[in-house]
Motif scaffolding. Structure first.
Motif, PDB file in Angstrom:
ATOM      1  N   TYR A  81      46.596  46.355  55.366  1.00 58.22           N
ATOM      2  CA  TYR A  81      46.527  45.998  53.959  1.00 58.22           C
ATOM      3  C   TYR A  81      45.082  46.093  53.498  1.00 58.22           C
ATOM      4  CZ  TYR A  81      50.974  43.459  54.689  1.00 58.22           C
ATOM      5  OH  TYR A  81      52.267  43.100  54.983  1.00 58.22           O
ATOM      6  N   PHE A 136      52.823  41.308  48.062  1.00 60.76           N
ATOM      7  CA  PHE A 136      52.233  39.980  48.182  1.00 60.76           C
ATOM      8  C   PHE A 136      51.915  39.354  46.833  1.00 60.76           C
ATOM      9  CE2 PHE A 136      51.019  38.017  52.196  1.00 60.76           C
ATOM     10  CZ  PHE A 136      51.499  38.934  53.099  1.00 60.76           C
ATOM     11  N   GLY A 137      51.598  40.092  45.840  1.00 60.11           N
ATOM     12  CA  GLY A 137      51.188  39.503  44.575  1.00 60.11           C
ATOM     13  C   GLY A 137      49.777  38.949  44.652  1.00 60.11           C
ATOM     14  N   THR A 138      49.354  38.281  43.590  1.00 62.95           N
ATOM     15  CA  THR A 138      47.984  37.791  43.515  1.00 62.95           C
ATOM     16  C   THR A 138      47.848  36.356  44.019  1.00 62.95           C
ATOM     17  OG1 THR A 138      48.341  37.146  41.230  1.00 62.95           O
ATOM     18  CG2 THR A 138      47.378  39.308  41.617  1.00 62.95           C
ATOM     19  N   LEU A 155      49.828  46.948  50.595  1.00 64.49           N
ATOM     20  CA  LEU A 155      50.148  47.595  51.868  1.00 64.49           C
ATOM     21  C   LEU A 155      49.716  49.055  51.838  1.00 64.49           C
ATOM     22  CD1 LEU A 155      51.576  47.285  54.639  1.00 64.49           C
ATOM     23  CD2 LEU A 155      53.682  48.005  53.488  1.00 64.49           C
ATOM     24  N   GLN A 159      42.704  44.081  50.436  1.00 63.57           N
ATOM     25  CA  GLN A 159      42.748  42.945  49.527  1.00 63.57           C
ATOM     26  C   GLN A 159      41.562  43.023  48.584  1.00 63.57           C
ATOM     27  OE1 GLN A 159      42.567  38.999  51.309  1.00 63.57           O
ATOM     28  NE2 GLN A 159      43.747  38.187  49.603  1.00 63.57           N
ATOM     29  N   PHE A 168      50.623  46.559  60.609  1.00 68.15           N
ATOM     30  CA  PHE A 168      50.385  46.862  59.205  1.00 68.15           C
ATOM     31  C   PHE A 168      48.894  46.905  58.899  1.00 68.15           C
ATOM     32  CE2 PHE A 168      54.740  45.651  58.068  1.00 68.15           C
ATOM     33  CZ  PHE A 168      55.062  44.792  59.103  1.00 68.15           C
ATOM     34  N   PHE A 173      52.153  51.196  57.510  1.00 68.59           N
ATOM     35  CA  PHE A 173      52.667  50.376  58.592  1.00 68.59           C
ATOM     36  C   PHE A 173      53.265  51.260  59.671  1.00 68.59           C
ATOM     37  CE2 PHE A 173      57.300  50.393  58.030  1.00 68.59           C
ATOM     38  CZ  PHE A 173      57.421  50.879  56.747  1.00 68.59           C
ATOM     39  N   LEU A 175      42.832  44.115  56.025  1.00 70.47           N
ATOM     40  CA  LEU A 175      43.524  43.168  56.891  1.00 70.47           C
ATOM     41  C   LEU A 175      44.596  43.877  57.691  1.00 70.47           C
ATOM     42  CD1 LEU A 175      43.837  40.399  54.214  1.00 70.47           C
ATOM     43  CD2 LEU A 175      42.741  40.042  56.411  1.00 70.47           C
ATOM     44  N   TYR A 192      50.587  32.525  48.812  1.00 71.37           N
ATOM     45  CA  TYR A 192      51.308  33.728  48.416  1.00 71.37           C
ATOM     46  C   TYR A 192      52.799  33.562  48.649  1.00 71.37           C
ATOM     47  CZ  TYR A 192      46.818  36.169  48.541  1.00 71.37           C
ATOM     48  OH  TYR A 192      45.526  36.567  48.326  1.00 71.37           O
ATOM     49  N   GLY A 204      41.892  39.809  42.312  1.00 74.16           N
ATOM     50  CA  GLY A 204      42.814  40.002  41.209  1.00 74.16           C
ATOM     51  C   GLY A 204      43.999  40.901  41.510  1.00 74.16           C
ATOM     52  N   LEU A 205      44.010  41.520  42.689  1.00 80.30           N
ATOM     53  CA  LEU A 205      45.101  42.450  43.025  1.00 80.30           C
ATOM     54  C   LEU A 205      45.916  41.987  44.213  1.00 80.30           C
ATOM     55  CD1 LEU A 205      43.259  45.868  42.581  1.00 80.30           C
ATOM     56  CD2 LEU A 205      44.830  44.756  40.983  1.00 80.30           C
ATOM     57  N   GLY A 206      45.507  40.932  44.863  1.00 78.11           N
ATOM     58  CA  GLY A 206      46.252  40.442  46.022  1.00 78.11           C
ATOM     59  C   GLY A 206      46.172  41.412  47.193  1.00 78.11           C
ATOM     60  N   LEU A 207      47.145  41.322  48.083  1.00 79.42           N
ATOM     61  CA  LEU A 207      47.205  42.217  49.240  1.00 79.42           C
ATOM     62  C   LEU A 207      48.110  43.395  48.907  1.00 79.42           C
ATOM     63  CD1 LEU A 207      46.696  39.259  50.570  1.00 79.42           C
ATOM     64  CD2 LEU A 207      47.380  40.427  52.664  1.00 79.42           C
ATOM     65  N   GLY A 231      42.451  35.871  57.376  1.00 78.15           N
ATOM     66  CA  GLY A 231      43.707  36.507  57.026  1.00 78.15           C
ATOM     67  C   GLY A 231      44.745  35.462  56.653  1.00 78.15           C
ATOM     68  N   PRO A 232      45.784  35.842  55.906  1.00 85.43           N
ATOM     69  CA  PRO A 232      46.844  34.893  55.547  1.00 85.43           C
ATOM     70  C   PRO A 232      47.551  34.345  56.784  1.00 85.43           C
ATOM     71  CG  PRO A 232      46.970  36.873  54.199  1.00 85.43           C
ATOM     72  CD  PRO A 232      45.975  37.153  55.280  1.00 85.43           C
ATOM     73  N   ASP A 238      52.230  51.148  49.806  1.00 84.79           N
ATOM     74  CA  ASP A 238      52.077  51.348  48.367  1.00 84.79           C
ATOM     75  C   ASP A 238      50.876  52.198  47.991  1.00 84.79           C
ATOM     76  OD1 ASP A 238      53.247  47.990  47.706  1.00 84.79           O
ATOM     77  OD2 ASP A 238      54.321  49.893  47.674  1.00 84.79           O
ATOM     78  N   LYS A 258      54.223  55.244  55.046  1.00 82.83           N
ATOM     79  CA  LYS A 258      53.313  54.941  53.944  1.00 82.83           C
ATOM     80  C   LYS A 258      53.728  53.656  53.250  1.00 82.83           C
ATOM     81  CE  LYS A 258      52.190  59.768  52.978  1.00 82.83           C
ATOM     82  NZ  LYS A 258      52.240  60.863  51.985  1.00 82.83           N
ATOM     83  N   PHE A 312      48.131  37.795  61.028  1.00 85.21           N
ATOM     84  CA  PHE A 312      47.028  38.564  60.473  1.00 85.21           C
ATOM     85  C   PHE A 312      45.763  38.435  61.307  1.00 85.21           C
ATOM     86  CE2 PHE A 312      48.254  40.213  56.319  1.00 85.21           C
ATOM     87  CZ  PHE A 312      49.457  39.561  56.111  1.00 85.21           C
ATOM     88  N   MET A 326      38.300  44.404  51.364  1.00 87.71           N
ATOM     89  CA  MET A 326      38.628  43.665  52.577  1.00 87.71           C
ATOM     90  C   MET A 326      39.878  44.306  53.162  1.00 87.71           C
ATOM     91  SD  MET A 326      38.327  41.172  54.773  1.00 87.71           S
ATOM     92  CE  MET A 326      37.467  39.723  54.175  1.00 87.71           C
ATOM     93  N   PRO A 332      41.420  38.636  61.239  1.00 83.25           N
ATOM     94  CA  PRO A 332      40.441  37.975  60.377  1.00 83.25           C
ATOM     95  C   PRO A 332      39.942  38.838  59.227  1.00 83.25           C
ATOM     96  CG  PRO A 332      39.404  38.675  62.398  1.00 83.25           C
ATOM     97  CD  PRO A 332      40.876  38.960  62.558  1.00 83.25           C
TER      98      PRO A 332
END
Lengths: 112, 112
Positions: free
Chosen positions: B35, A102-104, B45, B37, B33, B48, B90, A87, B40-43, A43-44, B59, B57, B103, B88, B105
């Motif tokens: 997430y 978070f973005g990519t 949410l 992952q 939270f 939470f 998280l 990130y 190409g799309l990052g994390l 995890g980050p 995203d 809720k 976070f 994945m 693992p």
């Protein structure tokens, strides 16, 4: 909602200083800038957080100009173990967690 | 050290199965939270929670639900797993008023 833009990837060599810049043009007054590091299959991990000017800790420095529309994570003298995805995150207080984006990330590769 | 643990590192489920992903943190953090992952799309949410029995809720909540019956535990539920939920997952937690998320693992879920 402050979206962030970072380079997709960067390459460096051991011992060099690495600067990763993040753009966040729509940052709001109450937003903070936070950087995380992520290794494969983990995890980050929080690196650093700031609001304005410069913040430094034992791992990195964070430079934020007066207009706060961008920020730069600086990693001094990188080693192979700094190879990871970084990130940039803009966060709005406790009431705004639904706004987390978070973005990519930026994939940093450090070579010998 | 704060520890965030997730019930499984790897999970394989069939389409249509009900899936439970468990997350436990040991530092009395109010906020938790989930997430996902993807390359190409990052994390992103999903949901939470800022208190027991409270949820908000993120995203991408569609196809997911959550449960927070105890402060230390936050569960992600896939009512009827689909192949597009292969990802994945998280979990993270944060102390109220802080900006440092911790976070777990991650759980790599494969839906076949």
């Amino acid at each position: 909602l402050a979206k962030t833009t970072q380079p997709i990837s960067m390459d460096s060599y051991e011992g060099q200083e690495v600067n990763i810049t993040c753009s966040h043009n729509n940052i709001a007054t109450n937003d903070y800038i936070t950087w995380y590091q992520q290794f494969p299959s983990q995890g980050p991990r929080f690196i650093i957080q700031g609001y304005k000017t410069k913040v430094t800790n034992e791992v990195a420095s964070l430079f934020i100009p007066a207009d706060r529309k961008s920020s730069t994570l600086s990693l001094p003298r990188v080693s192979l173990s700094d190879t990871a995805v970084y990130y940039c995150l803009v966060e709005t207080g406790n009431t705004g967690f639904q706004k987390l984006v978070f973005g990519t990330g930026t994939r940093l590769l450090v070579s010998p | 050290d704060v520890k965030v643990t997730q019930s499984s590192r790897y999970l394989v489920k069939r389409t249509g199965e009900k899936v439970f992903l468990e997350c436990v943190q040991d530092m009395d953090h109010e906020n938790m939270f989930w997430y996902r992952q993807d390359p190409g799309l990052g994390l992103r949410l999903i949901y939470f929670s800022y208190d027991v029995k409270m949820k908000e809720k993120g995203d991408i909540p569609e196809g997911y639900s959550v449960s927070r019956e105890k402060k230390e535990r936050f569960s992600l539920i896939l009512e009827s797993a689909s192949t597009n939920q292969t990802s994945m997952y998280l979990c993270a937690s944060i102390l109220a008023g802080s900006y440092e998320q911790y976070f777990g693992p991650g759980t790599r879920l494969t839906v076949t």
